[in-house]
Design an enzyme around this catalytic site. Structure first.
Site, mmCIF file in Angstrom:
data_model
loop_
_atom_site.group_PDB
_atom_site.id
_atom_site.type_symbol
_atom_site.label_atom_id
_atom_site.label_comp_id
_atom_site.label_asym_id
_atom_site.label_seq_id
_atom_site.Cartn_x
_atom_site.Cartn_y
_atom_site.Cartn_z
ATOM 1 N N GLY A 12 0.806 -1.208 0.000
ATOM 2 C CA GLY A 12 0.000 0.000 0.000
ATOM 3 C C GLY A 12 0.846 1.267 0.000
ATOM 4 O O GLY A 12 2.018 1.271 0.405
ATOM 5 N N ALA A 61 -5.616 -2.301 4.021
ATOM 6 C CA ALA A 61 -7.074 -2.227 3.897
ATOM 7 C C ALA A 61 -7.514 -2.739 2.534
ATOM 8 O O ALA A 61 -6.709 -2.855 1.602
ATOM 9 C CB ALA A 61 -7.561 -0.787 4.080
ATOM 10 N N TYR A 62 -8.786 -3.044 2.450
ATOM 11 C CA TYR A 62 -9.430 -3.286 1.167
ATOM 12 C C TYR A 62 -9.765 -1.905 0.615
ATOM 13 O O TYR A 62 -10.614 -1.203 1.160
ATOM 14 C CB TYR A 62 -10.695 -4.115 1.377
ATOM 15 C CG TYR A 62 -11.452 -4.479 0.115
ATOM 16 C CD1 TYR A 62 -11.516 -5.803 -0.306
ATOM 17 C CD2 TYR A 62 -12.119 -3.522 -0.642
ATOM 18 C CE1 TYR A 62 -12.222 -6.157 -1.449
ATOM 19 C CE2 TYR A 62 -12.808 -3.858 -1.778
ATOM 20 C CZ TYR A 62 -12.868 -5.173 -2.185
ATOM 21 O OH TYR A 62 -13.563 -5.516 -3.318
ATOM 22 N N THR A 63 -9.073 -1.493 -0.458
ATOM 23 C CA THR A 63 -9.212 -0.121 -0.946
ATOM 24 C C THR A 63 -9.829 -0.027 -2.340
ATOM 25 O O THR A 63 -9.870 1.066 -2.917
ATOM 26 C CB THR A 63 -7.844 0.583 -0.969
ATOM 27 O OG1 THR A 63 -6.942 -0.181 -1.776
ATOM 28 C CG2 THR A 63 -7.284 0.717 0.444
ATOM 29 N N THR A 102 -10.694 7.145 6.614
ATOM 30 C CA THR A 102 -10.944 7.845 5.360
ATOM 31 C C THR A 102 -12.079 8.848 5.457
ATOM 32 O O THR A 102 -12.962 8.731 6.322
ATOM 33 C CB THR A 102 -11.286 6.804 4.272
ATOM 34 O OG1 THR A 102 -11.676 7.452 3.068
ATOM 35 C CG2 THR A 102 -12.442 5.916 4.712
ATOM 36 N N TYR A 126 -17.461 0.550 0.704
ATOM 37 C CA TYR A 126 -16.115 0.831 1.225
ATOM 38 C C TYR A 126 -16.198 1.748 2.446
ATOM 39 O O TYR A 126 -15.592 1.478 3.491
ATOM 40 C CB TYR A 126 -15.256 1.461 0.136
ATOM 41 C CG TYR A 126 -13.963 2.045 0.650
ATOM 42 C CD1 TYR A 126 -12.914 1.214 1.030
ATOM 43 C CD2 TYR A 126 -13.785 3.426 0.752
ATOM 44 C CE1 TYR A 126 -11.717 1.750 1.517
ATOM 45 C CE2 TYR A 126 -12.596 3.964 1.221
ATOM 46 C CZ TYR A 126 -11.573 3.132 1.602
ATOM 47 O OH TYR A 126 -10.402 3.660 2.084
ATOM 48 N N LYS A 130 -15.045 0.957 6.383
ATOM 49 C CA LYS A 130 -14.042 1.722 7.120
ATOM 50 C C LYS A 130 -14.615 2.306 8.407
ATOM 51 O O LYS A 130 -13.931 2.364 9.435
ATOM 52 C CB LYS A 130 -13.473 2.835 6.236
ATOM 53 C CG LYS A 130 -12.628 2.326 5.069
ATOM 54 C CD LYS A 130 -11.384 1.573 5.528
ATOM 55 C CE LYS A 130 -10.348 2.482 6.132
ATOM 56 N NZ LYS A 130 -9.101 1.737 6.509
#
Length: 297
Positions: A12, A61-63, A102, A126, A130
């Site tokens: 990342g 993270a899953y972004t 975020t 998303y 988060k």
């Protein structure tokens, strides 16, 4: 005595920036699969324990914002559940945890920069995942700092700056959204800020004012079209051909996930509590563009 930081993730933008910007007296241990797999919660606590850290930074993270609309369970497992597991591991070790979050936890409808105490209301899978991560961290340990940031770019990975530079190679005009506001933020500046926050948390373990939710983005505001124009201007200054920006509406560029119209973050709390203020976005952006172009050349 040195500071030992265990950080989740490897590829990342923020993790790569942290590994590049490690200050004197700090050691960063970047944990990655298979030893630590955020989708497999059983791996998290053992991997973090084995690193013997003074601070845990959950930066992985899953972004994939659009893909999360079709994989909400996986996004929630990684961004929500795994964040809670990392925080529980920190609590068991008696150390602080820093959780990266975020602007997507907000719906983007306010007419001013968001403060930490403003009502959240994510409008994407998303963003929901988060926010769940923030809540899981807070439930697991009071010894945490959630750092919300926005519009991240860097010399690493996939991001808006690299996309614009790639498009500039073959186009004379690029259509860019001009009705979403935010604060473009360099991952390298984020890394420096994380180190500062980590030091504060360890040095002042009883100071509750250093814990909680903080906003952390670069000063200055822009729409995406402004950022594109700044990128192309810097590219042209360094010898590239001129590229025009066509300002378009979000509706002209539909995506599976909705984006907040307003992603501006008020960062005064971070400055007051931690003494951290990031550099203005235009200066950091110019540095990033110059570096990327030199790497290409």
């Amino acid at each position: 005595m040195g500071l030992r930081i265990a950080v989740t993730g490897w590829t990342g933008q923020v993790v790569r920036a942290m590994l590049e910007r490690v200050p004197a007296g700090v050691e960063v241990i970047a944990l990655r699969r298979p030893e630590l797999d955020l989708a497999d919660h059983r791996t998290i606590a053992p991997a973090l324990r084995s690193a013997r850290p003074d601070v845990i930074v959950n930066a992985a993270a899953y972004t994939a914002v659009d893909q999360a609309e079709s994989e909400p369970e996986l996004a929630m497992r990684i961004n929500g559940g795994a964040a809670g597991e990392a925080a529980r591991a920190a609590a068991a070790l008696g150390i602080p945890v820093i959780q990266l979050s975020t602007d997507y936890v907000f719906d983007g409808t306010l007419d001013r920069p968001y403060r930490e105490d403003d009502v959240t209301g994510p409008i994407s899978a998303y963003g929901a995942s988060k926010l769940a991560g923030e809540q899981a961290v807070a439930a697991a340990t009071a010894n945490h700092a959630v750092l919300r940031t926005a519009w991240i770019y860097s010399p690493f990975g996939k991001n808006f700056v690299k996309t614009m530079l790639r498009l500039a190679e073959t186009r004379d005009e690029v259509g860019v959204v001009a009705d979403q506001q935010g604060c473009p933020t360099s991952a390298l500046d984020i890394a420096d800020a994380i180190f500062a926050v980590a030091r504060n948390l360890v040095a002042r373990p009883q100071d509750d004012t250093l814990r909680g939710v903080f906003h952390m983005s670069a000063p200055g505001e822009a729409v995406w079209a402004d950022v594109a124009e700044a990128i192309f201007a810097e590219r042209e200054r360094l010898g590239g051909k001129p590229v025009a920006v066509k300002r378009i509406a979000t509706a002209d560029y539909p995506t599976p996930a909705r984006r907040p119209t307003n992603s501006r973050l008020n960062c005064s709390k971070l400055a007051a509590r931690h003494g951290v203020v990031l550099p203005a976005w235009r200066a950091s952006l110019a540095t990033c563009v110059e570096r990327l172009l030199k790497d290409q050349g």
